[in-house]
Motif scaffolding. Structure first.
Motif, short mmCIF file in Angstrom:
data_model
loop_
_atom_site.label_atom_id
_atom_site.label_comp_id
_atom_site.label_asym_id
_atom_site.label_seq_id
_atom_site.Cartn_x
_atom_site.Cartn_y
_atom_site.Cartn_z
N HIS A 1 3.69 24.51 14.71
CA HIS A 1 2.29 24.47 14.00
C HIS A 1 2.63 24.19 12.72
O HIS A 1 1.93 23.50 12.03
CB HIS A 1 1.51 25.65 14.52
N ALA A 2 3.62 24.90 11.96
CA ALA A 2 3.98 24.81 10.57
C ALA A 2 4.11 23.22 10.31
O ALA A 2 3.60 22.87 9.15
CB ALA A 2 5.20 25.46 10.42
N TYR A 3 4.88 22.76 11.05
CA TYR A 3 5.18 21.09 10.72
C TYR A 3 3.81 20.46 10.86
O TYR A 3 3.49 19.63 10.34
CB TYR A 3 6.04 20.75 11.78
N GLN A 4 3.01 20.57 11.87
CA GLN A 4 1.71 19.99 12.02
C GLN A 4 0.70 20.28 10.96
O GLN A 4 0.05 19.40 10.34
CB GLN A 4 1.03 20.35 13.38
N VAL A 5 0.69 21.54 10.50
CA VAL A 5 -0.08 21.75 9.19
C VAL A 5 0.48 21.07 8.08
O VAL A 5 -0.43 20.44 7.32
CB VAL A 5 -0.22 23.13 8.86
N PRO B 1 0.94 -1.03 0.06
CA PRO B 1 -0.03 -0.17 0.06
C PRO B 1 0.90 1.40 0.09
O PRO B 1 2.03 1.15 0.22
CB PRO B 1 -0.76 -0.33 1.37
N PRO B 2 0.51 2.50 -0.20
CA PRO B 2 0.99 3.51 -0.27
C PRO B 2 1.72 3.87 1.20
O PRO B 2 0.98 3.68 2.17
CB PRO B 2 -0.04 4.68 -0.61
N LYS B 3 2.71 4.29 1.14
CA LYS B 3 3.32 4.42 2.49
C LYS B 3 2.94 5.86 3.17
O LYS B 3 2.46 6.81 2.65
CB LYS B 3 5.02 5.05 2.18
N ALA B 4 2.73 5.56 4.58
CA ALA B 4 2.12 6.48 5.26
C ALA B 4 2.84 7.81 5.38
O ALA B 4 4.02 7.75 5.50
CB ALA B 4 2.03 5.94 6.82
N PRO B 5 2.19 9.03 5.64
CA PRO B 5 3.02 10.07 5.64
C PRO B 5 3.48 10.57 6.78
O PRO B 5 3.15 9.79 7.88
CB PRO B 5 2.02 11.24 5.41
N PRO B 6 4.86 11.09 6.84
CA PRO B 6 5.41 11.37 8.36
C PRO B 6 4.64 12.28 9.22
O PRO B 6 3.82 13.37 8.65
CB PRO B 6 6.69 11.89 7.77
N ALA B 7 4.83 12.13 10.68
CA ALA B 7 4.09 12.89 11.57
C ALA B 7 4.87 14.34 11.53
O ALA B 7 6.02 14.29 10.87
CB ALA B 7 4.27 12.24 13.02
N ALA B 8 4.26 15.14 12.17
CA ALA B 8 5.23 16.35 12.42
C ALA B 8 6.40 16.55 12.83
O ALA B 8 7.49 17.18 12.25
CB ALA B 8 4.24 17.43 13.46
N TYR B 9 6.78 15.56 13.68
CA TYR B 9 8.07 15.57 14.35
C TYR B 9 9.02 14.70 13.26
O TYR B 9 9.95 15.25 13.08
CB TYR B 9 8.03 14.62 15.58
N LEU C 1 8.69 15.26 10.13
CA LEU C 1 9.06 16.15 9.18
C LEU C 1 10.06 17.14 9.70
O LEU C 1 11.02 17.44 8.80
CB LEU C 1 7.70 16.94 8.87
N PHE C 2 9.95 17.65 10.83
CA PHE C 2 10.93 18.33 11.50
C PHE C 2 12.40 17.57 11.32
O PHE C 2 13.39 18.23 10.88
CB PHE C 2 10.64 18.44 12.79
N TRP D 1 13.47 20.12 18.92
CA TRP D 1 12.08 20.19 18.84
C TRP D 1 11.63 20.85 19.79
O TRP D 1 10.71 21.66 19.75
CB TRP D 1 11.77 18.73 18.75
N GLY D 2 12.21 20.48 21.31
CA GLY D 2 11.53 21.10 22.43
C GLY D 2 11.92 22.48 22.52
O GLY D 2 11.04 23.44 23.15
N SER D 3 12.74 23.20 21.92
CA SER D 3 13.02 24.53 21.94
C SER D 3 12.34 25.37 20.84
O SER D 3 12.29 26.54 21.19
CB SER D 3 14.57 24.66 21.63
#
Length: 187
Positions: free
Chosen positions: A58-62, A11-19, A21-22, A49-51
């Motif tokens: 939010h940009a990564y989450q969007v 199946p198509p590979k799942a997209p990365p989570a926000a972290y 992507l970061f 990431w914590g900093s």
């Protein structure tokens, strides 16, 4: 004959989570400063990431949400066109390769209608939700579940009727949804 170690369908590979992507964008370290230890590298990514500010995160989450929406469209198309016999073959291959009693990660169509719940399951889940609301702890829920079967047996037909009626309505909904699902696969 197909090799037992190679996937039959993917199946198509799942997209990365926000972290994730970061980490992809943050990527590397300055030459020579990259830690050789994976745990150390993970701590550095987590620290970075914590900093970040909430707006930077939010940009990564969007972006992650956008990729997930695109992935859902792709996944729907894939499930609508994939040969179900190949999916069954792939699932058998995955079951054979599972080691140590681990549960295999089988391919399941997430868009296929959910099976209807029986009258008893509706009754038992209602009792469990009441138990969760009224008391604390897993022991109370466990006692509720074990007592639900005995209670169900002692109910009159009139007391069972609302659950049976709801189960029948859910079964009709399921059959209608399955017809639409099958027509969508054939279209």
């Amino acid at each position: 004959k197909l090799s037992s170690s190679r996937a039959v369908v993917k199946p198509p590979k799942a997209p990365p989570a926000a972290y994730a992507l970061f980490i992809q964008k943050f990527g590397g370290f300055a030459p020579g400063s990259e830690p050789s230890n994976i745990a150390e590298r993970a701590r550095m990514y987590a620290s970075k990431w914590g900093s970040l500010t909430d707006s930077q995160k939010h940009a990564y989450q969007v972006e992650s949400q956008k990729l997930r929406a695109e992935h859902e469209v792709t996944l729907r198309k894939w499930w609508a066109t994939v040969d179900l016999e190949l999916v069954a073959l792939e699932n058998r291959r995955r079951k054979r390769q599972t080691l140590g009693g681990l549960k295999p990660n089988l391919l399941k169509d997430p868009f296929k209608p959910k099976r209807p719940a029986s009258a008893f399951i509706r009754f038992a889940s209602e009792r469990v939700s009441e138990s969760k609301n009224s008391s604390e702890g897993i022991d109370a829920v466990s006692e509720t579940v074990s007592g639900a079967a005995e209670h169900w047996k002692n109910l009159s037909e009139a007391e069972k009727a609302p659950y049976v009626k709801a189960a029948q309505a859910d079964a009709r909904r399921y059959h209608e949804d399955m017809e639409k699902y099958r027509k969508g696969r054939l279209a």
